[in-house]
Write a protein that holds these residues in place. Structure first.
Motif, PDB file in Angstrom:
ATOM      1  N   LYS A 247       0.836  -1.200   0.000  1.00 54.13           N
ATOM      2  CA  LYS A 247       0.000   0.000   0.000  1.00 54.13           C
ATOM      3  C   LYS A 247       0.869   1.247   0.000  1.00 54.13           C
ATOM      4  CE  LYS A 247      -3.933  -2.050   2.464  1.00 54.13           C
ATOM      5  NZ  LYS A 247      -4.787  -1.970   3.681  1.00 54.13           N
ATOM      6  N   PHE A 248       1.930   1.236   0.806  1.00 54.88           N
ATOM      7  CA  PHE A 248       2.833   2.388   0.866  1.00 54.88           C
ATOM      8  C   PHE A 248       3.440   2.645  -0.510  1.00 54.88           C
ATOM      9  CE2 PHE A 248       6.946   4.411   1.451  1.00 54.88           C
ATOM     10  CZ  PHE A 248       6.662   5.421   2.352  1.00 54.88           C
ATOM     11  N   ALA A 249       3.891   1.578  -1.182  1.00 57.10           N
ATOM     12  CA  ALA A 249       4.483   1.726  -2.516  1.00 57.10           C
ATOM     13  C   ALA A 249       3.456   2.268  -3.502  1.00 57.10           C
ATOM     14  CB  ALA A 249       5.024   0.381  -2.989  1.00 57.10           C
ATOM     15  N   HIS A 268      -1.043  -5.075  -7.345  1.00 57.53           N
ATOM     16  CA  HIS A 268      -0.229  -4.317  -6.396  1.00 57.53           C
ATOM     17  C   HIS A 268       1.112  -5.022  -6.152  1.00 57.53           C
ATOM     18  CE1 HIS A 268      -4.389  -2.951  -4.944  1.00 57.53           C
ATOM     19  NE2 HIS A 268      -3.865  -1.972  -5.641  1.00 57.53           N
ATOM     20  N   LYS A 269       1.090  -6.339  -6.272  1.00 58.44           N
ATOM     21  CA  LYS A 269       2.315  -7.106  -6.018  1.00 58.44           C
ATOM     22  C   LYS A 269       3.340  -6.949  -7.140  1.00 58.44           C
ATOM     23  CE  LYS A 269      -0.342 -10.505  -3.376  1.00 58.44           C
ATOM     24  NZ  LYS A 269      -0.812 -11.907  -3.279  1.00 58.44           N
ATOM     25  N   GLU A 270       2.924  -6.342  -8.238  1.00 63.27           N
ATOM     26  CA  GLU A 270       3.821  -6.130  -9.371  1.00 63.27           C
ATOM     27  C   GLU A 270       4.439  -4.734  -9.375  1.00 63.27           C
ATOM     28  OE1 GLU A 270       4.680  -8.651 -11.288  1.00 63.27           O
ATOM     29  OE2 GLU A 270       3.330  -9.845 -10.013  1.00 63.27           O
ATOM     30  N   ILE A 271       4.062  -3.887  -8.426  1.00 63.01           N
ATOM     31  CA  ILE A 271       4.608  -2.524  -8.380  1.00 63.01           C
ATOM     32  C   ILE A 271       6.112  -2.586  -8.171  1.00 63.01           C
ATOM     33  CG2 ILE A 271       4.650  -0.376  -7.032  1.00 63.01           C
ATOM     34  CD1 ILE A 271       1.682  -0.817  -6.430  1.00 63.01           C
ATOM     35  N   PRO A 274      11.260  -0.496  -3.914  1.00 66.00           N
ATOM     36  CA  PRO A 274      11.998  -1.179  -2.841  1.00 66.00           C
ATOM     37  C   PRO A 274      11.108  -1.477  -1.637  1.00 66.00           C
ATOM     38  CG  PRO A 274      12.610   1.145  -2.955  1.00 66.00           C
ATOM     39  CD  PRO A 274      11.779   0.861  -4.161  1.00 66.00           C
ATOM     40  N   TYR A 275       9.914  -0.877  -1.626  1.00 64.21           N
ATOM     41  CA  TYR A 275       8.958  -1.158  -0.543  1.00 64.21           C
ATOM     42  C   TYR A 275       8.071  -2.360  -0.874  1.00 64.21           C
ATOM     43  CZ  TYR A 275      10.201   3.135   1.862  1.00 64.21           C
ATOM     44  OH  TYR A 275      10.895   4.108   2.548  1.00 64.21           O
ATOM     45  N   ASN A 276       8.229  -2.938  -2.056  1.00 64.83           N
ATOM     46  CA  ASN A 276       7.445  -4.114  -2.418  1.00 64.83           C
ATOM     47  C   ASN A 276       8.101  -5.345  -1.811  1.00 64.83           C
ATOM     48  OD1 ASN A 276       6.147  -6.302  -3.583  1.00 64.83           O
ATOM     49  ND2 ASN A 276       5.957  -5.338  -5.595  1.00 64.83           N
ATOM     50  N   THR A 277       7.642  -5.721  -0.644  1.00 60.48           N
ATOM     51  CA  THR A 277       8.261  -6.841   0.067  1.00 60.48           C
ATOM     52  C   THR A 277       7.780  -8.193  -0.438  1.00 60.48           C
ATOM     53  OG1 THR A 277       6.586  -6.650   1.818  1.00 60.48           O
ATOM     54  CG2 THR A 277       8.688  -5.509   2.168  1.00 60.48           C
ATOM     55  N   TYR A 278       6.949  -8.201  -1.489  1.00 61.26           N
ATOM     56  CA  TYR A 278       6.650  -9.439  -2.199  1.00 61.26           C
ATOM     57  C   TYR A 278       7.748  -9.724  -3.226  1.00 61.26           C
ATOM     58  CZ  TYR A 278       1.947 -10.085  -0.293  1.00 61.26           C
ATOM     59  OH  TYR A 278       0.880 -10.318   0.546  1.00 61.26           O
ATOM     60  N   LYS A 279       8.367  -8.651  -3.737  1.00 58.25           N
ATOM     61  CA  LYS A 279       9.427  -8.801  -4.730  1.00 58.25           C
ATOM     62  C   LYS A 279      10.802  -8.898  -4.097  1.00 58.25           C
ATOM     63  CE  LYS A 279       7.880  -6.864  -9.109  1.00 58.25           C
ATOM     64  NZ  LYS A 279       8.260  -5.948 -10.216  1.00 58.25           N
ATOM     65  N   TYR A 280      10.989  -8.167  -3.003  1.00 55.02           N
ATOM     66  CA  TYR A 280      12.326  -8.055  -2.423  1.00 55.02           C
ATOM     67  C   TYR A 280      12.333  -8.541  -0.971  1.00 55.02           C
ATOM     68  CZ  TYR A 280      13.005  -5.159  -6.540  1.00 55.02           C
ATOM     69  OH  TYR A 280      13.063  -4.704  -7.832  1.00 55.02           O
ATOM     70  N   ALA A 281      13.284  -9.405  -0.676  1.00 52.42           N
ATOM     71  CA  ALA A 281      13.411  -9.925   0.690  1.00 52.42           C
ATOM     72  C   ALA A 281      14.000  -8.852   1.606  1.00 52.42           C
ATOM     73  CB  ALA A 281      14.284 -11.169   0.692  1.00 52.42           C
ATOM     74  N   GLY A 282      13.836  -9.065   2.882  1.00 50.72           N
ATOM     75  CA  GLY A 282      14.374  -8.131   3.861  1.00 50.72           C
ATOM     76  C   GLY A 282      13.441  -6.970   4.122  1.00 50.72           C
ATOM     77  N   LEU A 287      10.229   3.525   7.152  1.00 52.46           N
ATOM     78  CA  LEU A 287       8.939   3.291   7.780  1.00 52.46           C
ATOM     79  C   LEU A 287       7.788   3.509   6.800  1.00 52.46           C
ATOM     80  CD1 LEU A 287      11.036   4.309  10.068  1.00 52.46           C
ATOM     81  CD2 LEU A 287       8.994   4.680  11.432  1.00 52.46           C
ATOM     82  N   VAL A 288       6.690   2.799   7.035  1.00 53.27           N
ATOM     83  CA  VAL A 288       5.477   3.008   6.247  1.00 53.27           C
ATOM     84  C   VAL A 288       4.454   3.844   7.021  1.00 53.27           C
ATOM     85  CG1 VAL A 288       5.806   0.908   4.906  1.00 53.27           C
ATOM     86  CG2 VAL A 288       4.443   0.818   7.022  1.00 53.27           C
ATOM     87  N   THR A 289       4.711   4.064   8.290  1.00 50.22           N
ATOM     88  CA  THR A 289       3.892   4.932   9.129  1.00 50.22           C
ATOM     89  C   THR A 289       4.633   5.148  10.439  1.00 50.22           C
ATOM     90  OG1 THR A 289       1.632   5.292   9.996  1.00 50.22           O
ATOM     91  CG2 THR A 289       2.596   3.124  10.351  1.00 50.22           C
ATOM     92  N   MET A 290       4.098   5.977  11.303  1.00 45.92           N
ATOM     93  CA  MET A 290       4.664   6.152  12.640  1.00 45.92           C
ATOM     94  C   MET A 290       4.104   5.062  13.551  1.00 45.92           C
ATOM     95  SD  MET A 290       4.126   9.360  15.264  1.00 45.92           S
ATOM     96  CE  MET A 290       4.927  10.554  14.196  1.00 45.92           C
ATOM     97  N   PRO A 291       4.936   4.190  14.089  1.00 46.56           N
ATOM     98  CA  PRO A 291       4.422   3.103  14.925  1.00 46.56           C
ATOM     99  C   PRO A 291       4.102   3.547  16.349  1.00 46.56           C
ATOM    100  CG  PRO A 291       6.791   2.944  14.774  1.00 46.56           C
ATOM    101  CD  PRO A 291       6.398   4.104  13.899  1.00 46.56           C
ATOM    102  N   ASP A 292       3.172   2.853  16.943  1.00 49.06           N
ATOM    103  CA  ASP A 292       2.888   3.036  18.362  1.00 49.06           C
ATOM    104  C   ASP A 292       4.043   2.463  19.177  1.00 49.06           C
ATOM    105  OD1 ASP A 292       0.827   4.383  19.488  1.00 49.06           O
ATOM    106  OD2 ASP A 292      -0.466   2.661  19.801  1.00 49.06           O
TER     107      ASP A 292
END
Length: 347
Positions: A247-249, A268-271, A274-282, A287-292
């Motif tokens: 979603k972030f990508a 969406h998985k084809e976008i 580097p934020y596509n963690t379906y394509k790239y490991a690690g 950040l994709v948001t501010m975490p609690d």
């Protein structure tokens, strides 16, 4: 006899003048001079304000502005104005008001919750302190500051921990940023640093993973289990396949601006990102948001288990079903996909 009458008249006039002067001084200094009904009112004096700026804010709050002006000039307030947030209590006299706005700058609790971006955070903070959002963003993204403190534009959001903090209203953008760095460093105790090291993760990487965990689950009691899934995947070099990163990508692309993705699709998985963690490991770059804070602690204190998968639970919305095998996960995922279709959610 005539001279005595003149002297007596002069003396009487002098007494009357003295009485009037005494009354004027008393009224200017000690008579109540507020015109509002609440128990107190606040004025906000900007940095480098002139007396006319202060006067403009005070005028609707006072009964007699001229007596205030007279005493303010006598006490040399116009040449000693200090920025800040000041309280004027109902029934205060001019002397008390001047003393208050000269030396009683009041702190307050500045708060912010989970913001999606630095721009969102700057907008939220600028509504609470004197610094505007433009100056805040400039300070937050200052390249020298980021480099000196081991941040990048992608990880900078992780420095700001959602909470309430005591501030003065006339805080500058740089003062706000530096205070948040202090709070961030205070948060990273030796214990937390040791736990991050045991996970072979840097502070920025912990914050990045926590942002994904937070986007996956807002349930504090479930976040350690979600974090455990991602830790397990990282350990075996399995792609995180985290929907929040997709979603972030997507939201970085023009076609997804001002849209809300409610259902992640194969497209969406084809976008390419580097934020596509379906394509790239690690982990992704940032950040994709501010975490609690609960999500950060969930990563550092993740649940040890053998789960590698999870899918949203259609029967307990907000929670997830966890699986150890792909076949079980696919069954859980199909159940939730059917629920989305029944709700008419297709994208």
């Amino acid at each position: 006899m005539y001279i005595k009458k003149i002297l007596w008249a002069i003396s009487l006039i002098g007494l009357l003048v003295a009485a009037y002067f005494a009354y004027f001084v008393y009224s200017a200094m000690f008579a109540p001079n507020t015109a509002f009904n609440n128990q107190e009112a606040y004025i906000y004096i900007p940095t480098n304000a002139q007396y006319s700026d202060v006067r403009e804010q005070l005028q609707p709050l006072l009964k007699d502005m001229s007596s205030f002006d007279a005493l303010a000039n006598q006490k040399k307030y116009p040449t000693n104005i200090k920025a800040g947030r000041y309280a004027i209590k109902k029934g205060m006299n001019n002397n008390d008001i001047i003393n208050s706005i000269r030396s009683n700058n009041l702190p307050f609790n500045l708060s912010f919750n989970n913001q999606q971006t630095l721009e969102d955070l700057a907008g939220r903070v600028s509504m609470q302190i004197e610094a505007d959002s433009v100056s805040l963003i400039s300070a937050m993204r200052d390249p020298e500051f980021l480099k000196a403190n081991n941040f990048s534009n992608a990880t900078a959001l992780g420095m700001y921990l959602p909470n309430s903090y005591e501030f003065f209203w006339n805080t500058s953008a740089e003062q706000f940023r530096d205070r948040m760095l202090t709070e961030y460093n205070r948060f990273w105790t030796e214990d937390r640093l040791a736990k991050a090291d045991a996970l072979n993760l840097s502070q920025n990487e912990v914050m990045t993973l926590a942002s994904i965990v937070y986007e996956e689950s807002k349930q504090a009691n479930e976040q350690p289990r979600v974090a455990g899934v991602y830790i397990n995947r990282l350990r075996i070099n399995m792609p995180l396949q985290a929907d929040p990163t997709l979603k972030f990508a997507a939201y970085q692309l023009p076609e997804y601006q001002n849209t809300v993705i409610k259902r992640v699709l194969n497209k969406h998985k084809e976008i390419e990102s580097p934020y596509n963690t379906y394509k790239y490991a690690g982990l992704p770059p940032g950040l994709v948001t501010m975490p609690d804070i609960s999500a950060i602690n969930a990563v550092l204190n993740h649940e040890n288990h053998n789960y590698l998968y999870f899918a949203a639970d259609a029967k307990r919305l907000g929670y997830h079903k966890f699986a150890k095998t792909l076949s079980q996960h696919n069954a859980n995922a199909r159940e939730y996909q059917r629920y989305l279709s029944q709700q008419g959610i297709y994208q």
